[in-house]
Write a protein that holds these residues in place. Structure first.
Motif, PDB file in Angstrom:
ATOM      1  N   ILE A 175       6.340 -17.387   9.629  1.00  0.00           N
ATOM      2  CA  ILE A 175       7.476 -16.952   8.820  1.00  0.00           C
ATOM      3  C   ILE A 175       7.653 -15.464   9.078  1.00  0.00           C
ATOM      4  O   ILE A 175       6.710 -14.685   8.909  1.00  0.00           O
ATOM      5  N   GLY A 176       8.846 -15.076   9.518  1.00  0.00           N
ATOM      6  CA  GLY A 176       9.136 -13.675   9.800  1.00  0.00           C
ATOM      7  C   GLY A 176       9.715 -12.982   8.580  1.00  0.00           C
ATOM      8  O   GLY A 176      10.545 -13.553   7.867  1.00  0.00           O
ATOM      9  N   ILE A 177       9.279 -11.756   8.336  1.00  0.00           N
ATOM     10  CA  ILE A 177       9.736 -10.955   7.198  1.00  0.00           C
ATOM     11  C   ILE A 177      10.234  -9.625   7.737  1.00  0.00           C
ATOM     12  O   ILE A 177       9.536  -8.973   8.523  1.00  0.00           O
ATOM     13  N   ARG A 178      11.426  -9.184   7.274  1.00  0.00           N
ATOM     14  CA  ARG A 178      11.971  -7.914   7.770  1.00  0.00           C
ATOM     15  C   ARG A 178      12.821  -7.248   6.693  1.00  0.00           C
ATOM     16  O   ARG A 178      13.922  -7.697   6.405  1.00  0.00           O
ATOM     17  N   PRO A 179      12.316  -6.189   6.034  1.00  0.00           N
ATOM     18  CA  PRO A 179      13.157  -5.411   5.122  1.00  0.00           C
ATOM     19  C   PRO A 179      14.216  -4.643   5.916  1.00  0.00           C
ATOM     20  O   PRO A 179      13.997  -4.287   7.072  1.00  0.00           O
ATOM     21  N   ILE A 180      15.343  -4.377   5.274  1.00  0.00           N
ATOM     22  CA  ILE A 180      16.436  -3.652   5.921  1.00  0.00           C
ATOM     23  C   ILE A 180      16.951  -2.601   4.955  1.00  0.00           C
ATOM     24  O   ILE A 180      17.082  -2.860   3.757  1.00  0.00           O
ATOM     25  N   SER A 181      17.241  -1.415   5.478  1.00  0.00           N
ATOM     26  CA  SER A 181      17.855  -0.354   4.695  1.00  0.00           C
ATOM     27  C   SER A 181      19.020   0.231   5.479  1.00  0.00           C
ATOM     28  O   SER A 181      19.020   0.230   6.709  1.00  0.00           O
ATOM     29  N   ASP A 182      20.022   0.732   4.738  1.00  0.00           N
ATOM     30  CA  ASP A 182      21.168   1.381   5.374  1.00  0.00           C
ATOM     31  C   ASP A 182      20.833   2.797   5.824  1.00  0.00           C
ATOM     32  O   ASP A 182      21.603   3.409   6.548  1.00  0.00           O
ATOM     33  N   LEU A 183      19.712   3.333   5.357  1.00  0.00           N
ATOM     34  CA  LEU A 183      19.347   4.721   5.659  1.00  0.00           C
ATOM     35  C   LEU A 183      18.276   4.759   6.746  1.00  0.00           C
ATOM     36  O   LEU A 183      17.273   4.050   6.654  1.00  0.00           O
ATOM     37  N   ASN A 185      11.525   4.846  -1.576  1.00  0.00           N
ATOM     38  CA  ASN A 185      11.877   4.243  -0.288  1.00  0.00           C
ATOM     39  C   ASN A 185      11.971   2.715  -0.339  1.00  0.00           C
ATOM     40  O   ASN A 185      11.464   2.027   0.542  1.00  0.00           O
ATOM     41  N   ALA A 186      12.627   2.180  -1.365  1.00  0.00           N
ATOM     42  CA  ALA A 186      12.800   0.732  -1.449  1.00  0.00           C
ATOM     43  C   ALA A 186      13.939   0.290  -0.532  1.00  0.00           C
ATOM     44  O   ALA A 186      15.010   0.896  -0.514  1.00  0.00           O
ATOM     45  N   ALA A 187      13.710  -0.767   0.227  1.00  0.00           N
ATOM     46  CA  ALA A 187      14.760  -1.335   1.077  1.00  0.00           C
ATOM     47  C   ALA A 187      15.787  -2.036   0.197  1.00  0.00           C
ATOM     48  O   ALA A 187      15.466  -2.502  -0.905  1.00  0.00           O
ATOM     49  N   ASN A 188      17.035  -2.129   0.679  1.00  0.00           N
ATOM     50  CA  ASN A 188      18.065  -2.777  -0.130  1.00  0.00           C
ATOM     51  C   ASN A 188      18.453  -4.164   0.374  1.00  0.00           C
ATOM     52  O   ASN A 188      19.328  -4.810  -0.187  1.00  0.00           O
ATOM     53  N   GLN A 189      17.792  -4.652   1.431  1.00  0.00           N
ATOM     54  CA  GLN A 189      18.019  -6.006   1.919  1.00  0.00           C
ATOM     55  C   GLN A 189      16.707  -6.577   2.437  1.00  0.00           C
ATOM     56  O   GLN A 189      15.785  -5.833   2.781  1.00  0.00           O
TER      57      GLN A 189
END
Length: 196
Positions: free
Chosen positions: A170-178, A126-130
């Motif tokens: 500092i805001g952090i947010r991973p993103i995924s297409d799924l 489940n690794a994010a791609n962005q």
């Protein structure tokens, strides 16, 4: 001869104390979540560095977040994942997981363009791609997010962010297409440098 330690008056209370201690240690209270609190970055040349103990008490916001700790409760790394079902890029009003800054660190980067380097490890599953990064502001206004592709390997991403007033986090947010699961990244280090 019978040992005095095995006398019922001594042995049973002692056994209950040992059992209670074993249960308490197995619960690992030193790893329980902490209330969000400000952290001071470590000065390294012109960089403010956040890693290890600086990941002790971020504000998780609406994301899935876990602080990875050693046996003694010392923070090591930060796992951050987008909420299940969220695939869109974060909105300027969304906070993500926030690394709360001290007043001194916030003053050093407020009203100046900033370079932020984020080192990460992809999660084995489940690794994010962005990854999106933002300077969050206490003035209540929206803060834009900068987004980059996060290759599925250990890497460091560099973000150049515009000047922002009243920075407090500092805001952090991973993103995924799924949208089917919570996809994320393991953050190992964040470096921040104000630019002239």
């Amino acid at each position: 001869m019978r040992n005095w330690l095995f006398h019922p008056v001594i042995f049973y209370p002692l056994a209950m104390i040992v059992a209670a201690l074993a249960i308490f240690v197995s619960l690992r209270p030193q790893s329980w979540p902490r209330e969000p609190a400000v952290v001071a970055g470590v000065q390294d040349g012109g960089w403010l560095v956040f890693q290890g103990r600086e990941f002790n008490s971020p504000d998780e916001g609406a994301l899935e977040m876990t602080v990875i700790r050693d046996f003694w409760g010392n923070a090591l790394r930060l796992h951050v994942a987008q909420p299940k079902g969220a695939t869109a890029a974060p909105q300027p009003t969304e906070d993500g997981t926030r690394l709360l800054l001290t007043a001194e660190d916030a003053a050093a980067i407020s009203n100046r363009p900033v370079t932020i380097e984020v080192s990460y490890n992809p999660l084995p599953v489940n690794a994010a791609n962005q990854l999106a990064i933002s300077l969050r502001s206490s003035d209540g206004g929206p803060s834009p997010w900068a987004t980059q592709t996060a290759p599925p390997e250990t890497a460091t991403l560099r973000f150049n962010l515009p000047a922002r007033s009243a920075v407090d986090a500092i805001g952090i947010r991973p993103i995924s297409d799924l949208p089917d699961q919570a996809y994320g990244l393991e953050i190992t280090r964040i470096r921040v440098m104000p630019r002239t």
